[in-house]
Design a protein around this motif. Structure first.
Motif, PDB file in Angstrom:
ATOM      1  N   ARG A  52       2.770   1.860  -3.213  1.00  0.00           N
ATOM      2  CA  ARG A  52       1.903   2.396  -4.270  1.00  0.00           C
ATOM      3  C   ARG A  52       1.688   3.894  -4.067  1.00  0.00           C
ATOM      4  O   ARG A  52       1.683   4.662  -5.030  1.00  0.00           O
ATOM      5  N   HIS A  77       0.830  -1.216   0.000  1.00  0.00           N
ATOM      6  CA  HIS A  77       0.000   0.000   0.000  1.00  0.00           C
ATOM      7  C   HIS A  77       0.861   1.261   0.000  1.00  0.00           C
ATOM      8  O   HIS A  77       0.659   2.170  -0.802  1.00  0.00           O
ATOM      9  N   ALA A 125       4.662   5.729  -5.206  1.00  0.00           N
ATOM     10  CA  ALA A 125       4.756   5.732  -6.665  1.00  0.00           C
ATOM     11  C   ALA A 125       3.606   6.515  -7.307  1.00  0.00           C
ATOM     12  O   ALA A 125       3.420   6.455  -8.520  1.00  0.00           O
ATOM     13  N   LYS A 131       0.469   6.007  -7.233  1.00  0.00           N
ATOM     14  CA  LYS A 131      -0.577   5.153  -7.810  1.00  0.00           C
ATOM     15  C   LYS A 131      -1.833   5.274  -6.969  1.00  0.00           C
ATOM     16  O   LYS A 131      -1.784   5.634  -5.794  1.00  0.00           O
ATOM     17  N   LYS A 132      -2.947   4.953  -7.581  1.00  0.00           N
ATOM     18  CA  LYS A 132      -4.226   5.033  -6.890  1.00  0.00           C
ATOM     19  C   LYS A 132      -4.340   3.903  -5.858  1.00  0.00           C
ATOM     20  O   LYS A 132      -4.014   2.764  -6.137  1.00  0.00           O
ATOM     21  N   VAL A 133      -4.782   4.265  -4.677  1.00  0.00           N
ATOM     22  CA  VAL A 133      -5.018   3.287  -3.620  1.00  0.00           C
ATOM     23  C   VAL A 133      -6.408   3.545  -3.055  1.00  0.00           C
ATOM     24  O   VAL A 133      -6.963   4.635  -3.215  1.00  0.00           O
TER      25      VAL A 133
END
Length: 73
Positions: free
Chosen positions: A53, A50, A56, A58-60
């Motif tokens: 991400r 998690h 980076a 990114k969508k979580v």
């Protein structure tokens, strides 16, 4: 150290605010013990990866806090 009692909603906020290992260290607990407390209280915790991400960009997703499990579970 974590207080003897902490509100469920507050613990939920804490475990979603920073990595479990960091939080556990901050409160003087093994991370596995903190995970067990969350599991027993019915508090969802971030999945492995998690925080990577997030780093980076990114969508979580964060699940909502469900109702508390019955006391004698």
């Amino acid at each position: 150290m974590l207080p003897t009692r902490i509100e469920r909603a507050r613990l939920y906020e804490l475990v979603w605010s920073r990595p479990m290992g960091h939080l556990a260290k901050e409160y003087g607990l093994p991370s596995q013990k903190l995970k067990e407390v969350c599991d027993k209280a019915g508090i969802p915790t971030p999945a492995p990866g998690h925080w990577q991400r997030i780093a980076a960009a990114k969508k979580v997703s964060q699940p909502p806090l469900p109702d508390a499990p019955p006391e004698n579970s």
